[in-house]
Motif scaffolding. Structure first.
Motif, PDB file in Angstrom:
ATOM      1  N   ASN A   1      16.092  37.291  28.860  1.00  0.00           N
ATOM      2  CA  ASN A   1      17.329  36.866  28.204  1.00  0.00           C
ATOM      3  C   ASN A   1      18.339  36.432  29.272  1.00  0.00           C
ATOM      4  O   ASN A   1      19.057  37.242  29.842  1.00  0.00           O
ATOM      5  CB  ASN A   1      17.893  38.034  27.376  1.00  0.00           C
ATOM      6  N   THR A   2      18.378  35.123  29.531  1.00  0.00           N
ATOM      7  CA  THR A   2      19.239  34.594  30.607  1.00  0.00           C
ATOM      8  C   THR A   2      20.703  34.962  30.388  1.00  0.00           C
ATOM      9  O   THR A   2      21.444  35.199  31.331  1.00  0.00           O
ATOM     10  CB  THR A   2      19.152  33.060  30.669  1.00  0.00           C
ATOM     11  N   LYS A   3      21.083  35.018  29.102  1.00  0.00           N
ATOM     12  CA  LYS A   3      22.504  35.307  28.786  1.00  0.00           C
ATOM     13  C   LYS A   3      22.899  36.709  29.251  1.00  0.00           C
ATOM     14  O   LYS A   3      24.077  36.971  29.450  1.00  0.00           O
ATOM     15  CB  LYS A   3      22.738  35.208  27.267  1.00  0.00           C
ATOM     16  N   SER A   4      21.918  37.603  29.421  1.00  0.00           N
ATOM     17  CA  SER A   4      22.258  38.984  29.807  1.00  0.00           C
ATOM     18  C   SER A   4      22.876  39.045  31.200  1.00  0.00           C
ATOM     19  O   SER A   4      23.514  40.042  31.555  1.00  0.00           O
ATOM     20  CB  SER A   4      21.017  39.897  29.735  1.00  0.00           C
ATOM     21  N   PHE A   5      22.730  37.992  31.992  1.00  0.00           N
ATOM     22  CA  PHE A   5      23.301  37.989  33.340  1.00  0.00           C
ATOM     23  C   PHE A   5      24.727  37.429  33.360  1.00  0.00           C
ATOM     24  O   PHE A   5      25.408  37.486  34.385  1.00  0.00           O
ATOM     25  CB  PHE A   5      22.418  37.171  34.292  1.00  0.00           C
ATOM     26  N   GLN A   6      25.173  36.889  32.221  1.00  0.00           N
ATOM     27  CA  GLN A   6      26.497  36.269  32.160  1.00  0.00           C
ATOM     28  C   GLN A   6      27.608  37.267  32.484  1.00  0.00           C
ATOM     29  O   GLN A   6      28.525  36.968  33.264  1.00  0.00           O
ATOM     30  CB  GLN A   6      26.739  35.686  30.749  1.00  0.00           C
ATOM     31  N   GLU A   7      27.502  38.453  31.898  1.00  0.00           N
ATOM     32  CA  GLU A   7      28.545  39.474  32.117  1.00  0.00           C
ATOM     33  C   GLU A   7      28.637  39.864  33.583  1.00  0.00           C
ATOM     34  O   GLU A   7      29.733  40.089  34.100  1.00  0.00           O
ATOM     35  CB  GLU A   7      28.219  40.743  31.311  1.00  0.00           C
ATOM     36  N   VAL A   8      27.478  39.965  34.241  1.00  0.00           N
ATOM     37  CA  VAL A   8      27.480  40.330  35.662  1.00  0.00           C
ATOM     38  C   VAL A   8      28.159  39.222  36.467  1.00  0.00           C
ATOM     39  O   VAL A   8      28.981  39.478  37.346  1.00  0.00           O
ATOM     40  CB  VAL A   8      26.045  40.563  36.200  1.00  0.00           C
ATOM     41  N   ALA A   9      27.825  37.978  36.141  1.00  0.00           N
ATOM     42  CA  ALA A   9      28.421  36.835  36.832  1.00  0.00           C
ATOM     43  C   ALA A   9      29.941  36.823  36.632  1.00  0.00           C
ATOM     44  O   ALA A   9      30.698  36.632  37.582  1.00  0.00           O
ATOM     45  CB  ALA A   9      27.797  35.525  36.331  1.00  0.00           C
ATOM     46  N   ASP A  10      30.374  37.070  35.403  1.00  0.00           N
ATOM     47  CA  ASP A  10      31.817  37.099  35.105  1.00  0.00           C
ATOM     48  C   ASP A  10      32.504  38.202  35.893  1.00  0.00           C
ATOM     49  O   ASP A  10      33.618  38.020  36.418  1.00  0.00           O
ATOM     50  CB  ASP A  10      32.066  37.322  33.599  1.00  0.00           C
ATOM     51  N   PHE A  11      31.873  39.348  35.987  1.00  0.00           N
ATOM     52  CA  PHE A  11      32.405  40.489  36.747  1.00  0.00           C
ATOM     53  C   PHE A  11      32.600  40.098  38.213  1.00  0.00           C
ATOM     54  O   PHE A  11      33.636  40.375  38.820  1.00  0.00           O
ATOM     55  CB  PHE A  11      31.436  41.671  36.600  1.00  0.00           C
ATOM     56  N   LEU A  12      31.615  39.405  38.776  1.00  0.00           N
ATOM     57  CA  LEU A  12      31.696  39.028  40.189  1.00  0.00           C
ATOM     58  C   LEU A  12      32.779  37.972  40.420  1.00  0.00           C
ATOM     59  O   LEU A  12      33.506  38.023  41.413  1.00  0.00           O
ATOM     60  CB  LEU A  12      30.332  38.510  40.679  1.00  0.00           C
ATOM     61  N   VAL A  13      32.901  37.035  39.491  1.00  0.00           N
ATOM     62  CA  VAL A  13      33.940  36.001  39.616  1.00  0.00           C
ATOM     63  C   VAL A  13      35.320  36.668  39.582  1.00  0.00           C
ATOM     64  O   VAL A  13      36.208  36.344  40.372  1.00  0.00           O
ATOM     65  CB  VAL A  13      33.802  34.951  38.483  1.00  0.00           C
ATOM     66  N   GLN A  14      35.462  37.631  38.693  1.00  0.00           N
ATOM     67  CA  GLN A  14      36.734  38.340  38.583  1.00  0.00           C
ATOM     68  C   GLN A  14      37.030  39.140  39.851  1.00  0.00           C
ATOM     69  O   GLN A  14      38.139  39.143  40.360  1.00  0.00           O
ATOM     70  CB  GLN A  14      36.672  39.264  37.353  1.00  0.00           C
ATOM     71  N   LYS A  15      36.003  39.770  40.404  1.00  0.00           N
ATOM     72  CA  LYS A  15      36.179  40.548  41.641  1.00  0.00           C
ATOM     73  C   LYS A  15      36.548  39.618  42.790  1.00  0.00           C
ATOM     74  O   LYS A  15      37.352  39.968  43.659  1.00  0.00           O
ATOM     75  CB  LYS A  15      34.882  41.306  42.000  1.00  0.00           C
ATOM     76  N   ARG A  16      35.940  38.450  42.821  1.00  0.00           N
ATOM     77  CA  ARG A  16      36.214  37.499  43.909  1.00  0.00           C
ATOM     78  C   ARG A  16      37.664  37.025  43.858  1.00  0.00           C
ATOM     79  O   ARG A  16      38.277  36.755  44.886  1.00  0.00           O
ATOM     80  CB  ARG A  16      35.268  36.305  43.846  1.00  0.00           C
ATOM     81  N   SER A  17      38.213  36.929  42.653  1.00  0.00           N
ATOM     82  CA  SER A  17      39.598  36.457  42.541  1.00  0.00           C
ATOM     83  C   SER A  17      40.551  37.430  43.240  1.00  0.00           C
ATOM     84  O   SER A  17      41.608  37.038  43.714  1.00  0.00           O
ATOM     85  CB  SER A  17      39.996  36.268  41.074  1.00  0.00           C
ATOM     86  N   HIS A  18      40.171  38.707  43.367  1.00  0.00           N
ATOM     87  CA  HIS A  18      41.015  39.667  44.079  1.00  0.00           C
ATOM     88  C   HIS A  18      40.993  39.393  45.571  1.00  0.00           C
ATOM     89  O   HIS A  18      42.019  39.520  46.227  1.00  0.00           O
ATOM     90  CB  HIS A  18      40.564  41.118  43.826  1.00  0.00           C
ATOM     91  N   ILE A  19      39.853  39.024  46.139  1.00  0.00           N
ATOM     92  CA  ILE A  19      39.850  38.795  47.593  1.00  0.00           C
ATOM     93  C   ILE A  19      40.520  37.469  47.902  1.00  0.00           C
ATOM     94  O   ILE A  19      41.086  37.307  48.965  1.00  0.00           O
ATOM     95  CB  ILE A  19      38.475  38.862  48.285  1.00  0.00           C
ATOM     96  N   LYS A  20      40.504  36.532  46.942  1.00  0.00           N
ATOM     97  CA  LYS A  20      41.230  35.271  47.148  1.00  0.00           C
ATOM     98  C   LYS A  20      42.714  35.574  47.285  1.00  0.00           C
ATOM     99  O   LYS A  20      43.407  35.027  48.120  1.00  0.00           O
ATOM    100  CB  LYS A  20      41.019  34.327  45.965  1.00  0.00           C
ATOM    101  N   ASN A  21      43.205  36.491  46.448  1.00  0.00           N
ATOM    102  CA  ASN A  21      44.614  36.896  46.529  1.00  0.00           C
ATOM    103  C   ASN A  21      44.900  37.525  47.864  1.00  0.00           C
ATOM    104  O   ASN A  21      45.950  37.322  48.457  1.00  0.00           O
ATOM    105  CB  ASN A  21      44.964  37.890  45.403  1.00  0.00           C
ATOM    106  N   HIS A  22      43.944  38.317  48.347  1.00  0.00           N
ATOM    107  CA  HIS A  22      44.113  38.970  49.656  1.00  0.00           C
ATOM    108  C   HIS A  22      44.278  37.916  50.732  1.00  0.00           C
ATOM    109  O   HIS A  22      45.137  38.018  51.590  1.00  0.00           O
ATOM    110  CB  HIS A  22      42.880  39.851  49.943  1.00  0.00           C
ATOM    111  N   CYS A  23      43.490  36.848  50.695  1.00  0.00           N
ATOM    112  CA  CYS A  23      43.589  35.781  51.689  1.00  0.00           C
ATOM    113  C   CYS A  23      44.950  35.116  51.613  1.00  0.00           C
ATOM    114  O   CYS A  23      45.569  34.815  52.615  1.00  0.00           O
ATOM    115  CB  CYS A  23      42.519  34.717  51.453  1.00  0.00           C
ATOM    116  N   HIS A  24      45.446  34.874  50.390  1.00  0.00           N
ATOM    117  CA  HIS A  24      46.711  34.171  50.227  1.00  0.00           C
ATOM    118  C   HIS A  24      47.875  34.944  50.799  1.00  0.00           C
ATOM    119  O   HIS A  24      48.880  34.359  51.176  1.00  0.00           O
ATOM    120  CB  HIS A  24      46.975  33.868  48.740  1.00  0.00           C
ATOM    121  N   LYS A  25      47.739  36.276  50.875  1.00  0.00           N
ATOM    122  CA  LYS A  25      48.832  37.065  51.436  1.00  0.00           C
ATOM    123  C   LYS A  25      49.015  36.773  52.909  1.00  0.00           C
ATOM    124  O   LYS A  25      50.033  37.019  53.498  1.00  0.00           O
ATOM    125  CB  LYS A  25      48.545  38.563  51.247  1.00  0.00           C
ATOM    126  N   HIS A  26      47.955  36.283  53.546  1.00  0.00           N
ATOM    127  CA  HIS A  26      48.073  35.953  54.964  1.00  0.00           C
ATOM    128  C   HIS A  26      48.560  34.534  55.118  1.00  0.00           C
ATOM    129  O   HIS A  26      48.594  33.993  56.148  1.00  0.00           O
ATOM    130  CB  HIS A  26      46.720  36.138  55.657  1.00  0.00           C
TER     131      HIS A  26
END
Lengths: 245, 114
Positions: free
Chosen positions: A220-245
């Motif tokens: 079920n390929t769709k079962s990986f969607q939630e994991v992908a969304d979780f990682l994209v959301q987590k990555r947005s936090h480190i992007k914010n970290h970069c912007h602080k510099h």
């Protein structure tokens, strides 16, 4: 480092004194993992500055680590992903990932039972990381040794598959304690292998109440969607970290 | 093999310490192993006894290992306590799993007797 003489209790730091005084005690309090952790911290900074979310994937041999990356790559463009693939021997999993158009570097540890920060640091220069958003480190298949060994990751993901049984968290608490996300793979086989999801989740929550639990299946390929969304959301936090510099 | 690499690293640290401090011979090496790590004490002793033969500084040294229980401070209620069961890492007082581990998650060389 504090050096105490057992004879008189002084902490005279004269090296000549050590040679001559019997039974001198040297207090070190040296964490064996200091050097590894120092390199891991450097790796973490490098990935953060580049805006690359680094994920350390751990689990038993055959639990579905490579399949997890393949599944996620159906929801995140493969050209945004790089993989450092760890195995004792062979490049079987690297070849699988290359077929999915994912840039992959193979580390063969030969007899090493886990990856370490120095191996990742060495790999960085060999891997094309510019333009990537996600780096997956597929650790050596092992539920024991990789636990707690920092590589420079932002996230630790632990996978256990249904055929391994619902008792893995109780038997291997160290690795589950450190997990930032937990994947139950081969969920389609639950009934066939008598996997009890509620037992598994209950034992996870005794060690780790924070980590989200995802259930996936390559059927079920769709079962990986939630994991992908979780990682994209987590990555947005480190992007914010970069912007602080 | 997990313990072999960590034992080799322990030996490197000790030899470095010996060379930097003009220590000719080590009698005892004291190591704390936290119960939240995955290192087996007997395996470290075994590998140490094999490796030490290659170094005059530690040829006659013995390793004394202490297993350290896991101590925590709860981030929610600030309670400090020991973990009795590492398959249940929750605060004894409030049940939170937001724990700061203050002891028992490292492997350390604490002291040398020379």
């Amino acid at each position: 480092m504090i050096i105490l003489c057992d004879s008189c209790g002084c902490n005279d730091n004269n090296p000549d004194t050590f040679k001559t005084q019997p039974n001198t005690t040297i207090e070190l309090y040296k964490d064996i993992m200091d050097e590894n952790n120092r390199i891991a911290h450097k790796n973490w900074h490098f990935f953060t500055e580049k805006g690359v979310l680094c994920i350390n994937i751990m689990g038993s041999p055959g639990c579905g680590k490579t399949s997890l990356i393949e599944g996620i790559a159906k929801h995140i463009p493969p050209y945004e992903i790089a993989v450092i693939q760890g195995d004792l021997e062979s490049d079987i999993d690297k070849q699988r990932l290359l077929k999915a158009d994912i840039d992959t570097l193979q580390i063969n540890t030969h007899s090493g039972c886990h990856l370490n920060a120095a191996m990742i640091q060495d790999s960085i220069s060999k891997l094309q990381i510019n333009g990537k958003k996600f780096l997956f480190i597929e650790n050596v298949g092992n539920l024991v040794c990789p636990a707690g060994i920092k590589l420079g990751e932002h996230l630790n993901i632990v996978i256990s598959s249904t055929p391994e049984g619902s008792d893995k968290p109780r038997k291997y608490p160290h690795i589950f304690y450190n997990a930032d996300a937990i994947i139950i793979s081969k969920i389609d086989l639950s009934e066939a292998v008598n996997f009890t999801k509620s037992d598994y989740i209950k034992s996870i929550r005794k060690i780790n109440r924070e980590a989200p639990i995802f259930m996936v299946s390559i059927k079920n390929t769709k079962s990986f969607q939630e994991v992908a969304d979780f990682l994209v959301q987590k990555r947005s936090h480190i992007k914010n970290h970069c912007h602080k510099h | 093999m997990h313990e072999l690499s960590v034992t080799q690293h322990i030996v490197e640290i000790i030899i470095d310490t010996c060379q930097n401090n003009s220590i000719a011979s080590v009698k005892k090496i004291f190591i704390d192993i936290g119960l939240l790590t995955t290192y087996e004490a007997e395996a470290i002793k075994y590998y140490f006894n094999l490796i030490k033969k290659n170094y005059t500084e530690i040829r006659d040294a013995i390793v004394v290992i202490k297993k350290k229980k896991v101590k925590y401070k709860c981030k929610r209620c600030h309670n400090k306590n020991m973990v009795e069961d590492i398959t249940a890492l929750i605060c004894h007082r409030c049940g939170s799993s937001e724990l700061e581990i203050i002891e028992g998650d490292k492997i350390k060389i604490t002291k040398l007797e020379v």
